[in-house]
Design an enzyme around this catalytic site. Structure first.
Site, mmCIF file in Angstrom:
data_model
loop_
_atom_site.group_PDB
_atom_site.id
_atom_site.type_symbol
_atom_site.label_atom_id
_atom_site.label_comp_id
_atom_site.label_asym_id
_atom_site.label_seq_id
_atom_site.Cartn_x
_atom_site.Cartn_y
_atom_site.Cartn_z
ATOM 1 N N ASN A 190 1.099 -1.187 -0.054
ATOM 2 C CA ASN A 190 0.039 -0.204 -0.139
ATOM 3 C C ASN A 190 0.756 1.107 0.016
ATOM 4 O O ASN A 190 1.393 1.553 1.096
ATOM 5 C CB ASN A 190 -1.202 0.043 1.300
ATOM 6 N N LYS B 132 0.185 4.329 -0.246
ATOM 7 C CA LYS B 132 -0.526 5.494 0.291
ATOM 8 C C LYS B 132 -0.281 6.633 -0.619
ATOM 9 O O LYS B 132 -0.376 6.685 -1.620
ATOM 10 C CB LYS B 132 -0.043 5.491 1.784
ATOM 11 N N HIS C 192 -9.514 1.081 5.680
ATOM 12 C CA HIS C 192 -8.164 1.471 6.425
ATOM 13 C C HIS C 192 -8.282 2.309 7.450
ATOM 14 O O HIS C 192 -9.329 3.331 7.379
ATOM 15 C CB HIS C 192 -7.349 1.869 5.285
ATOM 16 N N GLU D 282 -6.873 4.833 8.461
ATOM 17 C CA GLU D 282 -6.631 6.410 7.876
ATOM 18 C C GLU D 282 -7.930 6.917 7.235
ATOM 19 O O GLU D 282 -8.229 8.029 7.508
ATOM 20 C CB GLU D 282 -5.661 6.213 6.984
ATOM 21 N N GLU E 122 -5.300 -4.991 10.999
ATOM 22 C CA GLU E 122 -4.288 -3.839 11.117
ATOM 23 C C GLU E 122 -4.800 -3.270 12.486
ATOM 24 O O GLU E 122 -5.476 -2.129 12.437
ATOM 25 C CB GLU E 122 -4.316 -2.913 9.942
ATOM 26 N N GLY F 194 2.464 2.358 11.095
ATOM 27 C CA GLY F 194 3.355 3.355 10.770
ATOM 28 C C GLY F 194 4.241 3.910 11.965
ATOM 29 O O GLY F 194 4.878 4.771 12.150
ATOM 30 N N SER G 8 3.358 -2.047 10.491
ATOM 31 C CA SER G 8 4.740 -2.104 10.750
ATOM 32 C C SER G 8 5.410 -3.181 10.309
ATOM 33 O O SER G 8 6.323 -3.773 10.887
ATOM 34 C CB SER G 8 5.156 -1.626 12.205
#
Length: 255
Positions: A9, A11, A95, A97, A167, A173, A212
């Protein structure tokens, strides 16, 4: 059908030059990798470029988002039919985010899941808990709620030929990752939760881990019985790191 999937991904990262170098490098380094799926999800503006760069390779094209509408007055959105037309196959939805920054609800994400299934694309449904929820012991409750948004509206059969990605938000991250035992336990919970609705679908569904993922921990995820691959974030931006992760999956598969 359950299969090993390693997906990058990218991003909100990339340029024409960067993507040309990345895809060219990956094609060279992963030429001998067969027997499982590798995919790349670039920013939407580069989908056609990446499709051309991937032509003739074993690497599949993915996308990072989709709208719930197939057409109409929805400025700036991209439909499932458009993604299919451009050649994308695996579409990330849910996701964290998107859930956090765009306030996407479980119900809205279930609508995205439905429209992807309608046009024959493969949803990658991301689920996971925050640090506070993890600390409060609510991991299973949160994951079940996010799964139930799809199960209660579309039924378990909707998960055929779909992918679930666990996730944990606190690991994305951050450089932090849960232990193998913890992650395997959550993946088993996810499979068992779906099994209560349909055991056959649960046995066949692909469940990835994300959060991560890097060259140091990648191999471990592939050894676990309920982890069917990884969704890679930052480590997918560089040829050397992403190829090491993919090759780790290859080594575990061969052994």
């Amino acid at each position: 059908m359950r299969h090993l999937l390693v997906m990058g991904n990218l991003k909100l990262n990339g340029s024409k030059h960067m993507l040309n170098d990345l895809i060219t490098g990956l094609r060279n380094k992963l030429r001998s990798v067969v027997g499982y799926t590798v995919a790349i999800a670039p920013p939407v503006i580069y989908l056609d470029l990446v499709k051309q760069l991937l032509a003739g390779s074993h690497i599949a094209l993915g996308a990072q988002n989709v709208d719930i509408h197939l057409s109409g007055a929805f400025t700036g959105e991209v439909s499932a039919e458009m993604l299919k037309d451009i050649g994308a196959k695996y579409i990330i939805i849910g996701h964290s985010e998107r859930r956090i920054y765009h306030k996407e609800s479980d119900e809205y994400i279930a609508e995205k899941f439905a429209v992807l299934k309608e046009v024959g694309l493969i949803p990658l449904l991301c689920i996971g808990e925050s640090a506070a929820e993890n600390k409060a012991g609510q991991t299973e409750t949160i994951c079940a709620r996010q799964l139930d948004a799809v199960l209660n509206t579309l039924g378990a059969k909707a998960f055929q030929d779909a992918v679930i990605v666990y996730e944990p938000i606190w690991a994305i991250g951050t450089g932090k990752s849960a232990s193998l035992i913890q992650v395997q336990a959550v993946h088993k919970f996810i499979r068992d939760h779906i099994s209560r609705h349909d055991a056959t679908v649960a046995e066949q569904i692909t469940i990835q881990y994300g959060g991560s993922v890097n060259t140091g921990n990648a191999a471990g995820w592939f050894t676990q019985p309920d982890i069917d691959g990884v969704l890679v974030g930052g480590a997918s931006l560089k040829v050397d790191t992403f190829s090491v992760i993919v090759k780790a999956a290859n080594e575990v598969k061969k052994s």
